[in-house]
Write an enzyme that holds these catalytic residues in place. Sequence first.
Site, PDB file in Angstrom:
ATOM      1  N   ASN A   9       0.803  -1.300   0.059  1.00 41.30           N
ATOM      2  CA  ASN A   9      -0.101   0.037   0.072  1.00 41.30           C
ATOM      3  C   ASN A   9       0.815   1.244   0.083  1.00 41.30           C
ATOM      4  O   ASN A   9       1.496   1.441   1.083  1.00 41.30           O
ATOM      5  CB  ASN A   9      -1.034  -0.086   1.308  1.00 41.30           C
ATOM      6  CG  ASN A   9      -1.675   1.233   1.393  1.00 41.30           C
ATOM      7  OD1 ASN A   9      -1.673   2.171   0.262  1.00 41.30           O
ATOM      8  ND2 ASN A   9      -2.310   1.464   2.401  1.00 41.30           N
ATOM      9  N   LYS A  11       0.237   4.288  -0.474  1.00 48.19           N
ATOM     10  CA  LYS A  11      -0.545   5.338   0.222  1.00 48.19           C
ATOM     11  C   LYS A  11      -0.164   6.684  -0.693  1.00 48.19           C
ATOM     12  O   LYS A  11      -0.196   6.250  -1.985  1.00 48.19           O
ATOM     13  CB  LYS A  11      -0.032   5.774   1.629  1.00 48.19           C
ATOM     14  CG  LYS A  11      -0.186   4.450   2.732  1.00 48.19           C
ATOM     15  CD  LYS A  11       0.026   4.576   4.218  1.00 48.19           C
ATOM     16  CE  LYS A  11      -0.192   3.099   4.759  1.00 48.19           C
ATOM     17  NZ  LYS A  11      -0.110   3.608   6.099  1.00 48.19           N
ATOM     18  N   HIS A  97      -9.534   1.324   5.148  1.00 48.79           N
ATOM     19  CA  HIS A  97      -8.290   1.698   5.872  1.00 48.79           C
ATOM     20  C   HIS A  97      -8.391   2.574   7.161  1.00 48.79           C
ATOM     21  O   HIS A  97      -9.184   3.370   6.861  1.00 48.79           O
ATOM     22  CB  HIS A  97      -7.089   2.060   4.756  1.00 48.79           C
ATOM     23  CG  HIS A  97      -5.761   2.082   5.277  1.00 48.79           C
ATOM     24  ND1 HIS A  97      -5.201   3.107   6.252  1.00 48.79           N
ATOM     25  CD2 HIS A  97      -4.800   1.464   5.147  1.00 48.79           C
ATOM     26  CE1 HIS A  97      -3.972   2.619   6.589  1.00 48.79           C
ATOM     27  NE2 HIS A  97      -3.682   1.517   5.737  1.00 48.79           N
ATOM     28  N   GLU A  99      -6.579   4.987   8.083  1.00 51.07           N
ATOM     29  CA  GLU A  99      -6.518   6.560   7.570  1.00 51.07           C
ATOM     30  C   GLU A  99      -7.625   6.894   7.037  1.00 51.07           C
ATOM     31  O   GLU A  99      -8.085   8.053   7.283  1.00 51.07           O
ATOM     32  CB  GLU A  99      -5.334   6.657   6.937  1.00 51.07           C
ATOM     33  CG  GLU A  99      -3.846   6.207   7.682  1.00 51.07           C
ATOM     34  CD  GLU A  99      -2.816   5.442   6.863  1.00 51.07           C
ATOM     35  OE1 GLU A  99      -2.637   5.510   5.618  1.00 51.07           O
ATOM     36  OE2 GLU A  99      -1.853   5.050   7.525  1.00 51.07           O
ATOM     37  N   GLU A 169      -5.056  -4.632  10.563  1.00 49.03           N
ATOM     38  CA  GLU A 169      -4.240  -3.646  10.735  1.00 49.03           C
ATOM     39  C   GLU A 169      -4.287  -2.923  12.238  1.00 49.03           C
ATOM     40  O   GLU A 169      -5.253  -1.868  12.081  1.00 49.03           O
ATOM     41  CB  GLU A 169      -4.212  -2.487   9.739  1.00 49.03           C
ATOM     42  CG  GLU A 169      -4.044  -3.328   8.203  1.00 49.03           C
ATOM     43  CD  GLU A 169      -3.513  -2.382   7.132  1.00 49.03           C
ATOM     44  OE1 GLU A 169      -2.448  -2.628   6.914  1.00 49.03           O
ATOM     45  OE2 GLU A 169      -3.838  -1.063   7.271  1.00 49.03           O
ATOM     46  N   GLY A 175       2.688   2.483  10.777  1.00 50.25           N
ATOM     47  CA  GLY A 175       3.674   3.515  10.346  1.00 50.25           C
ATOM     48  C   GLY A 175       4.359   3.874  11.710  1.00 50.25           C
ATOM     49  O   GLY A 175       5.290   4.946  11.793  1.00 50.25           O
ATOM     50  N   SER A 215       3.778  -2.106  10.344  1.00 53.14           N
ATOM     51  CA  SER A 215       4.918  -2.138  10.263  1.00 53.14           C
ATOM     52  C   SER A 215       5.523  -3.512   9.994  1.00 53.14           C
ATOM     53  O   SER A 215       6.707  -4.010  10.750  1.00 53.14           O
ATOM     54  CB  SER A 215       5.542  -1.771  11.679  1.00 53.14           C
ATOM     55  OG  SER A 215       5.276  -0.442  12.138  1.00 53.14           O
TER      56      SER A 215
HETATM   57  P1  13P Z   1       3.148   0.460   7.616  1.00 51.34           P
HETATM   58  O1  13P Z   1       3.622  -0.905   6.996  1.00 51.34           O
HETATM   59  O2  13P Z   1       4.085   1.601   7.150  1.00 51.34           O
HETATM   60  O3  13P Z   1       3.135   0.513   9.086  1.00 51.34           O
HETATM   61  O4  13P Z   1       1.687   0.727   7.025  1.00 51.34           O
HETATM   62  C1  13P Z   1       0.892  -0.125   7.255  1.00 51.34           C
HETATM   63  C2  13P Z   1      -0.436  -0.019   6.541  1.00 51.34           C
HETATM   64  O5  13P Z   1      -1.364   0.969   6.759  1.00 51.34           O
HETATM   65  C3  13P Z   1      -0.740  -0.730   5.154  1.00 51.34           C
HETATM   66  O6  13P Z   1      -1.845  -0.506   4.694  1.00 51.34           O
END
Ligand code: 13P
Length: 257
Positions: A9, A11, A97, A99, A169, A175, A215
């Site tokens: 992903n 982003k 997601h 976010e 997640e 992150g 992560s």
């Molecule tokens: P990270 O791997 O950067 O922690 O992000 C995970 C994520 O949100 C994947 O959709």
Amino acid sequence: MRKIYIAGNWKMNKSCAETVLFLNSLIDFNNSYESEKIEQIICPPFIYLEKAKEITANSVIKIGAQNCSEQDNGAYTGEVSANMLKDIKVEYCIIGHSERREYYGENDKLIQSKYLKLKEHGIVSIICIGETLDERESGNTFEVIKLQLEGIFDGIDTVESDTFVLAYEPVWAIGTGKTATPEQAQEVHHFIRTWLKEKYNKQSADSIAILYGGSVKPSNIKELLSCPDIDGGLIGGASLDIESYKDMLTIAKESEC
Ligand code: 13P
């Protein structure tokens, strides 16, 4: 037998040139990598999807969007429909997601609408669920996961494993560099699979892939994949770097999962 998913992903990252460079390098890597059990998915920003599809047209690499509208078409400024994604042959789409839940107010009902719309157009949803740090620390992880699943699948009487995968997640692991331990992740994945079995049936529960996200990186993916209910990773930061993405593919191929 479920596949292993290595889904990136991206982003809101990368330029067009960087997207092209990454995908060409991945195509080269695939000349000697061959594994039918691994599903390689890259989810770039909307604006690069068509280019990404063009470059990967004759490869095993699948392309996913990071969101889509629950509407078919019309006056929805800034939105992109499942039909449009289908038009350029996108195979996957991330929905729900954390976010998007946090910054754009998306809820489980909306996520269900998006899932149904994607299914109508033959696009596989990557449906994200997960608890916040507060929810985990107050001992509510399973309750939160259960409520999210109940909301997303409310009124859906049958499920097909080729229409969606789930991604657990934990928000506190995204992150932050803080990965859930394999035990913490496996426990929730097992809970999700049991929920699917109770709501639907064993055959559905056994065939639906459940990815872990938060992560994930080359140094921890092996342990995560060794868990019986973890079928791959939805990877943010570590999927932006071609070498680390390739390393994760190599580790996944060697894993017993
Ligand atoms: P990270 O791997 O950067 O922690 O992000 C995970 C994520 O949100 C994947 O959709």
